[in-house]
Design a protein around this motif. Structure first.
Motif, PDB file in Angstrom:
ATOM      1  N   SER A  12       0.858  -1.185   0.000  1.00 52.39           N
ATOM      2  CA  SER A  12       0.000   0.000   0.000  1.00 52.39           C
ATOM      3  C   SER A  12       0.890   1.230   0.000  1.00 52.39           C
ATOM      4  O   SER A  12       2.022   1.183   0.501  1.00 52.39           O
ATOM      5  N   PHE A  13       0.370   2.334  -0.556  1.00 54.09           N
ATOM      6  CA  PHE A  13       1.157   3.560  -0.642  1.00 54.09           C
ATOM      7  C   PHE A  13       0.236   4.764  -0.469  1.00 54.09           C
ATOM      8  O   PHE A  13      -0.952   4.718  -0.817  1.00 54.09           O
ATOM      9  N   ARG A  14       0.804   5.839   0.064  1.00 55.10           N
ATOM     10  CA  ARG A  14       0.042   7.087   0.099  1.00 55.10           C
ATOM     11  C   ARG A  14      -0.217   7.543  -1.334  1.00 55.10           C
ATOM     12  O   ARG A  14       0.663   7.485  -2.196  1.00 55.10           O
ATOM     13  N   LYS A  15      -1.406   8.036  -1.550  1.00 57.05           N
ATOM     14  CA  LYS A  15      -1.781   8.471  -2.895  1.00 57.05           C
ATOM     15  C   LYS A  15      -0.847   9.567  -3.402  1.00 57.05           C
ATOM     16  O   LYS A  15      -0.525   9.622  -4.603  1.00 57.05           O
ATOM     17  N   LYS A  16      -0.355  10.409  -2.490  1.00 60.18           N
ATOM     18  CA  LYS A  16       0.506  11.515  -2.910  1.00 60.18           C
ATOM     19  C   LYS A  16       1.819  11.036  -3.512  1.00 60.18           C
ATOM     20  O   LYS A  16       2.472  11.772  -4.253  1.00 60.18           O
ATOM     21  N   ALA A  17       2.217   9.778  -3.195  1.00 60.12           N
ATOM     22  CA  ALA A  17       3.460   9.243  -3.763  1.00 60.12           C
ATOM     23  C   ALA A  17       3.373   9.159  -5.279  1.00 60.12           C
ATOM     24  O   ALA A  17       4.390   9.261  -5.984  1.00 60.12           O
ATOM     25  N   PHE A  18       2.156   8.980  -5.808  1.00 58.35           N
ATOM     26  CA  PHE A  18       1.985   8.813  -7.246  1.00 58.35           C
ATOM     27  C   PHE A  18       1.876  10.148  -7.994  1.00 58.35           C
ATOM     28  O   PHE A  18       1.678  10.159  -9.207  1.00 58.35           O
ATOM     29  N   GLU A  19       2.023  11.232  -7.256  1.00 53.91           N
ATOM     30  CA  GLU A  19       2.064  12.533  -7.922  1.00 53.91           C
ATOM     31  C   GLU A  19       3.374  12.717  -8.681  1.00 53.91           C
ATOM     32  O   GLU A  19       3.438  13.484  -9.648  1.00 53.91           O
ATOM     33  N   THR A  20       4.420  12.016  -8.225  1.00 51.08           N
ATOM     34  CA  THR A  20       5.731  12.146  -8.864  1.00 51.08           C
ATOM     35  C   THR A  20       6.289  10.822  -9.392  1.00 51.08           C
ATOM     36  O   THR A  20       7.233  10.824 -10.173  1.00 51.08           O
ATOM     37  N   ARG A  42      12.869   3.234  -5.615  1.00 52.11           N
ATOM     38  CA  ARG A  42      12.816   4.644  -6.002  1.00 52.11           C
ATOM     39  C   ARG A  42      12.078   5.476  -4.959  1.00 52.11           C
ATOM     40  O   ARG A  42      12.485   6.588  -4.631  1.00 52.11           O
ATOM     41  N   LEU A  43      10.988   4.917  -4.416  1.00 49.76           N
ATOM     42  CA  LEU A  43      10.213   5.641  -3.420  1.00 49.76           C
ATOM     43  C   LEU A  43      10.983   5.777  -2.106  1.00 49.76           C
ATOM     44  O   LEU A  43      10.891   6.811  -1.426  1.00 49.76           O
ATOM     45  N   LEU A  86       9.505   3.527   4.170  1.00 50.17           N
ATOM     46  CA  LEU A  86       8.661   2.371   3.891  1.00 50.17           C
ATOM     47  C   LEU A  86       8.721   1.423   5.081  1.00 50.17           C
ATOM     48  O   LEU A  86       9.774   1.264   5.705  1.00 50.17           O
ATOM     49  N   TYR A  87       7.596   0.763   5.374  1.00 46.77           N
ATOM     50  CA  TYR A  87       7.525  -0.153   6.506  1.00 46.77           C
ATOM     51  C   TYR A  87       6.802  -1.431   6.102  1.00 46.77           C
ATOM     52  O   TYR A  87       5.972  -1.436   5.179  1.00 46.77           O
ATOM     53  N   LEU A  88       7.109  -2.503   6.833  1.00 46.14           N
ATOM     54  CA  LEU A  88       6.358  -3.741   6.697  1.00 46.14           C
ATOM     55  C   LEU A  88       5.808  -4.128   8.054  1.00 46.14           C
ATOM     56  O   LEU A  88       6.554  -4.210   9.033  1.00 46.14           O
ATOM     57  N   ASN A  89       4.496  -4.341   8.129  1.00 44.28           N
ATOM     58  CA  ASN A  89       3.838  -4.722   9.371  1.00 44.28           C
ATOM     59  C   ASN A  89       3.581  -6.223   9.350  1.00 44.28           C
ATOM     60  O   ASN A  89       2.720  -6.702   8.598  1.00 44.28           O
TER      61      ASN A  89
END
Length: 330
Positions: free
Chosen positions: A200-208, A229-230, A236-239
């Motif tokens: 999962s990723f924050r939507k804002k990450a896909f702005e760039t 790249r991110l 980044l984390y893994l739960n």
């Protein structure tokens, strides 16, 4: 937090239905579910229409948008404006009932997180042995837990070619240990690589950033490329408490020759994302490990029942390696 679930699927209607049934049982339900279907038939659409799921939107893509990374980018463009988190799941996974609850908790606990991964817990047997345990050469030990190590890693350890990074990190010569080598401790670990099918990723990450369309079709290692790249711009984390099952459905996968070729060429591509200008010692180690793993795959012709698969994959790996000398991935 408002979140969307994007499932990219290809010719897997029955596994997809099992996944959606597990989504229906979640303690926290997605604000929307987007099915991005690249199938050549209508079986997936029929399954979705026959079984009602709340907030589900189905999209059938054309040839120009078919392929894992293209389908993910297609789905990202179609999530609702109010969405904060975009979750991705492989279509052959099944969730524990609190999967999304644990994922969203991670973003609350770590506001700096740009991405959070889930944990596959049906693939490896782990044993808790405490913090004073000394692992044997045939074992992998991390954070108080041990597991049987794969024969490839055992041989690499003997040759001094094991990864020098913790799980979820890529060394300067790549060939690291994935987040699958993190134990089922219930803890949250910081990483720089996530598995795309449980991410999962924050939507804002896909702005760039977008998923790279270099990875056509099956998209092997596309997740490592994107998360590396991110990780250069955020955390980044893994739960390991956000758990699910992965059943590795074989339908929709490339043949073993193509797979072997992709392992090497895509692996080279991802290595250069992490280390674009490697020193000679890192260059040498990457090639040495690649050839070692190819040799091991050739040896599987004599040690496994799937002799044809071992042979064709090994040939694909060798062809992929030779191709790097005159046609490197760009």
């Amino acid at each position: 937090m408002k979140f969307s679930l994007v499932i990219c699927t290809y010719m897997r209607p029955e596994p997809l239905l099992l996944l959606l049934e597990s989504v229906k049982k979640q303690t926290v339900y997605p604000n929307e579910i987007l099915i991005i279907d690249g199938s050549f038939n209508d079986e997936t659409e029929k399954v979705v229409e026959k079984n009602g799921f709340d907030q589900l939107h189905y999209f059938k893509v054309s040839d120009e948008n078919r392929g894992l990374t293209k389908q993910r980018n297609y789905g990202i463009e179609r999530v609702a404006e109010a969405i904060e988190i975009i979750c991705f799941l492989d279509d052959d996974t099944v969730l524990e009932t609190d999967y999304f609850e644990k994922l969203m908790e991670t973003y609350q606990l770590h506001p700096d997180a740009l991405g959070v991964g889930g944990y596959i817990h049906n693939e490896t047997k782990w044993d808790y042995v405490g913090n004073c345990y000394k692992a044997t050469p045939n074992e992998f030990y991390f954070d108080g837990w041990k597991r049987k190590d794969g024969s490839r890693f055992v041989l690499r350890k003997k040759l001094g070619l094991d990864s020098n990074c913790p799980p979820g990190y890529s060394s300067l010569y790549s060939h690291g240990r994935s987040v699958g080598f993190l134990p089922p401790s219930g803890k949250i670990y910081e990483v720089e690589m996530l598995m795309g099918g449980v991410s999962s990723f924050r939507k804002k990450a896909f702005e760039t950033l977008q998923f790279s369309t270099y990875f056509e079709g099956y998209g092997l290692y596309e997740d490592a490329d994107f998360s590396l790249r991110l990780a250069k711009v955020g955390k980044l984390y893994l739960n390991t408490a956000a758990q699910l099952y992965h059943y590795h459905d074989v339908s929709g996968r490339p043949n073993q020759y193509r797979y072997g070729k992709m392992v090497v060429r895509n692996g080279w591509y991802v290595w250069r994302v992490k280390n674009p200008h490697p020193e000679f010692k890192d260059w040498w180690k990457w090639h040495l490990i690649t050839l070692l793993l190819t040799f091991i795959r050739f040896s599987n012709i004599f040690t496994t029942n799937k002799k044809k698969e071992a042979l064709t994959e090994a040939i694909g790996r060798m062809v992929g390696w030779w191709s790097l000398w005159f046609n490197k991935p760009k």
